[in-house]
Design an enzyme around this catalytic site. Structure first.
Site: not given
Ligand code: GCU
Length: 396
Positions: A233, A237, A324, A375
């Site tokens: 997540s 990134k 998402w 997720h």
């Molecule tokens: C939120 C956010 C995402 C991110 C995620 C996470 O959902 O919007 O961009 O990747 O958190 O880190 O779990």
């Protein structure tokens, strides 16, 4: 700067207008052209406009081992290393290595969400002062609460080490105008917050993964030529950006990284640039706000970030219920980065069709899967990463 980028874009990226969503496969005529001209321009774009540059004045970083011991009934060796940044910010690196391993150990390195003590139910792991504690004062601070996300036993049995640091030790994950965390160590005289083209939190986290790599290069138990940088997540990134900038990472794994990670922004599916900048204003550099509700102005979409990692193996993973993070956008970015791998004679993704759930694809240098479910990062995800690493690191 902008003019130069546009000029280079027009000259060198032979983009096809027929592609959907305004994001295109990266078509560059030769490896030389990529290395000499296009790659530096792509890197500059992500530095100046997305994640921000690392400011030029660098603080000192020191390491010292604070503890060594055993875990998992003696099957695993534990090492904790204190990393001190700029003389005062302390971050603990937690290392688990298979006890029986002969020679240097390849490792997976990734940041964790809630503290090193959460990755395994190991009573000896030092708990960071910055980490969330148990709900009531004096209760167990949830040791092992994230164990299902790290599978330390499975990884060490497969011959890999696990190395992690806690994100909150580097930069706490909220918008405080960059007063806490490592940013102030990099301010020029009189500066109180990063300039518009300077890094946010993801940039700082990625930088710290490279500092951990500095340590791994010196640790005689670690096979530093075989370090896979991984993240889930927001930390996916981070892993991508760390891997793009630092070629010492031999492999890069993005687990459900979504918007600002592996997903194409121009699709505007799931989380958008506007949403991420609104909800997490500290993650990217301020320049990135230019692209909120204005994705078409991005000089290149996130396939450019993945291409920066070429020719090193990359694995992008999505989850079927994670709309998402836009699974299809993640798949397409991996597909659209693949021509750059081919310039190096490496196989990328070849089929333009999104694979079925739980059916990993990519027998070359670009891997992809869509796991069934939500997720998360699970043992099934890790099993695919182990197979990918086994193949690329050891030809198994
Ligand atoms: C939120 C956010 C995402 C991110 C995620 C996470 O959902 O919007 O961009 O990747 O958190 O880190 O779990």
């Amino acid at each position: 700067m902008r003019l130069l980028l546009t000029f280079v874009a027009l000259c060198l990226l032979h983009t096809s207008t027929a592609q959907p969503y305004g994001a295109n496969p990266l078509e560059v005529a030769s490896k030389r052209e990529w290395q000499k001209k296009v790659r530096p321009a792509v890197m500059e774009f992500f530095q100046q406009e997305v994640y921000g540059i690392v400011p030029p004045s660098q603080p000192e970083v020191d390491f010292h081992i604070i503890d060594e011991g055993e875990a998992f009934g003696g099957k695993v060796k534990r090492r904790e290393v204190e990393m001190t940044i700029g003389g005062s910010t302390k971050a603990l690196i937690l290392i688990y290595l298979p006890a029986q391993h002969k020679g240097k150990v390849p490792v997976f390195l990734g940041m964790n969400f809630k503290g090193n003590h959460q990755i395994a139910a190991d009573p000896e792991v030092t708990i960071s002062d910055n980490a969330p504690r148990g709900k009531e004062l004096g209760t167990d601070p949830e040791r092992g609460a994230a164990a299902s996300r790290w599978t330390v036993e499975m990884l060490t049995e497969a011959g890999y080490g696990v190395v992690t640091i806690y994100r909150g030790d580097i930069d706490p994950d909220f918008d405080d105008g960059f007063r806490n965390g490592i940013h102030p160590h990099f301010y020029a005289e009189g500066q109180t917050s990063p300039y518009a083209h300077e890094w946010g939190t993801i940039g700082a986290w990625a930088w710290s993964l490279s500092r951990v790599m500095d340590y791994l290069e010196k640790d005689n138990d670690i096979d530093h030529k075989h370090v896979a940088v991984i993240g889930h997540s927001r930390l996916g990134k981070t892993a991508l950006w760390a891997g793009a900038q630092d070629s010492r990472f031999a492999m890069v794994i993005s687990n459900d990284s979504g918007c600002g990670g592996a997903a194409l922004s121009m699709r505007k599916h799931g989380e958008t640039v506007a949403a991420i900048n609104r909800n997490f204003p500290h993650w990217f550099c301020d320049n990135y706000n230019k692209y909120s509700n204005n994705e078409e102005e991005l000089w290149i979409d996130q396939q450019g970030l993945l291409a920066l990692i070429a020719p090193r193996p990359i694995y992008v993973a999505s989850a079927s219920l994670d709309d998402w993070a836009d699974p299809e956008g993640e798949f397409l970015a991996a597909l659209y980065a693949s021509p750059i791998y081919e310039l190096y004679g490496k196989k990328g993704l070849t089929s333009p069709t999104m694979p079925a759930v739980n059916t990993p694809v990519g027998d070359g240098h670009v891997g992809y899967h869509l796991r069934e479910g939500k997720h998360d990062i699970t043992a099934w995800d890790w099993a695919q990463y182990i197979k990918f690493a086994d193949r690329h690191f050891f030809g198994r």
